[in-house]
Design a protein around this motif. Structure first.
Motif, PDB file in Angstrom:
ATOM      1  N   ALA A   1      36.763  41.530  41.854  1.00  0.00           N
ATOM      2  CA  ALA A   1      37.653  42.326  40.994  1.00  0.00           C
ATOM      3  C   ALA A   1      39.104  41.885  41.180  1.00  0.00           C
ATOM      4  N   GLU A   2      39.481  41.566  42.431  1.00  0.00           N
ATOM      5  CA  GLU A   2      40.847  41.107  42.693  1.00  0.00           C
ATOM      6  C   GLU A   2      41.129  39.794  41.971  1.00  0.00           C
ATOM      7  N   ASP A   3      40.123  38.884  41.943  1.00  0.00           N
ATOM      8  CA  ASP A   3      40.289  37.612  41.234  1.00  0.00           C
ATOM      9  C   ASP A   3      40.559  37.851  39.752  1.00  0.00           C
ATOM     10  N   VAL A   4      39.766  38.739  39.151  1.00  0.00           N
ATOM     11  CA  VAL A   4      39.902  39.007  37.717  1.00  0.00           C
ATOM     12  C   VAL A   4      41.257  39.633  37.420  1.00  0.00           C
ATOM     13  N   LEU A   5      41.683  40.584  38.252  1.00  0.00           N
ATOM     14  CA  LEU A   5      42.962  41.261  38.023  1.00  0.00           C
ATOM     15  C   LEU A   5      44.128  40.280  38.172  1.00  0.00           C
ATOM     16  N   ARG A   6      44.070  39.424  39.178  1.00  0.00           N
ATOM     17  CA  ARG A   6      45.152  38.455  39.373  1.00  0.00           C
ATOM     18  C   ARG A   6      45.190  37.441  38.229  1.00  0.00           C
ATOM     19  N   ALA A   7      44.018  37.034  37.736  1.00  0.00           N
ATOM     20  CA  ALA A   7      43.975  36.117  36.599  1.00  0.00           C
ATOM     21  C   ALA A   7      44.594  36.769  35.366  1.00  0.00           C
ATOM     22  N   LEU A   8      44.285  38.034  35.160  1.00  0.00           N
ATOM     23  CA  LEU A   8      44.824  38.766  34.016  1.00  0.00           C
ATOM     24  C   LEU A   8      46.337  38.884  34.112  1.00  0.00           C
TER      25      LEU A   8
END
Length: 211
Positions: free
Chosen positions: A155-162
């Motif tokens: 989830a952290e990866d997705v949020l940082r990518a966003l």
């Protein structure tokens, strides 16, 4: 009753609650369009309330900025809970991420003021990162469990990518670019059906005319 020491805690009046919500909604629109320098008078006009009413709820500009920010984070958390029942897990994830782009637009308009609010304390940003990570985590886990999204991303990866997509540039039209990149990103996370691979590009045949 005589001798009663407990004070009665009164609930805010219904019209006061409505006025506060109107101010927050108006502030979101004004700050998204005009940035942190947008006047509180403009917010009051947009909300249809007097400036005195605005100050009764939010005595400082920073207090209003923080309230708008927290409200947006809470709404994104609530949206994630609602989307857990959506029939298509990947589209639910995509919809939540698209709503986050709108949140960033509001946040960009308040970024300098929010830096002042959070000066000396990381509580505000820690709160938002934790709340948003949990929100996207529930939607991501559901899509992974359904076998539609690869399971090697957090989830952290997705949020940082966003966040990276949204803060790539501040040119006019950045939201359309962010939404386009978001779609590419989500589609890239999809699990391919077994045995399916990308088709190789066709080679161009150089046909020479006979001499």
């Amino acid at each position: 009753m005589a001798g009663r020491s407990t004070e009665i805690v009164r609930k805010p009046r219904a019209d006061a609650v409505r006025n506060r919500e109107r101010v927050l909604e108006a502030a979101k629109a004004v700050f998204s369009a005009g940035g942190s320098e947008a006047s509180l008078e403009a917010v009051a006009r947009q909300a249809g309330v007097g400036i005195g009413t605005l100050y009764r709820h939010f005595p400082t500009r920073e207090a209003l900025f923080e309230a708008v920010y927290r409200r947006e984070v809470e709404q994104l958390g609530d949206l994630a809970e609602q989307l857990q029942c959506a029939p298509e897990p990947v589209e639910a994830l995509r919809r939540w991420m698209r709503a986050n782009v709108e949140f960033v637009a509001t946040k960009k308009g308040m970024i300098s003021a929010l830096a002042l609010v959070a000066h000396g304390s990381t509580e505000l940003y820690a709160y938002s990162f934790d709340r948003l990570t949990k929100a996207i985590g529930t939607l991501l886990a559901r899509a992974v469990a359904a076998g539609e999204i690869r399971g090697d991303i957090s989830a952290e990866d997705v949020l940082r990518a966003l966040i990276g997509m949204c803060y790539m540039h501040d040119q006019p039209g950045w939201q359309a670019t962010a939404l386009r990149l978001l779609d590419v990103f989500v589609d890239g996370l999809r699990v391919r059906p077994a045995g399916k691979t990308a088709k190789p590009a066709k080679k161009k045949v150089n046909r020479r005319s006979p001499r």
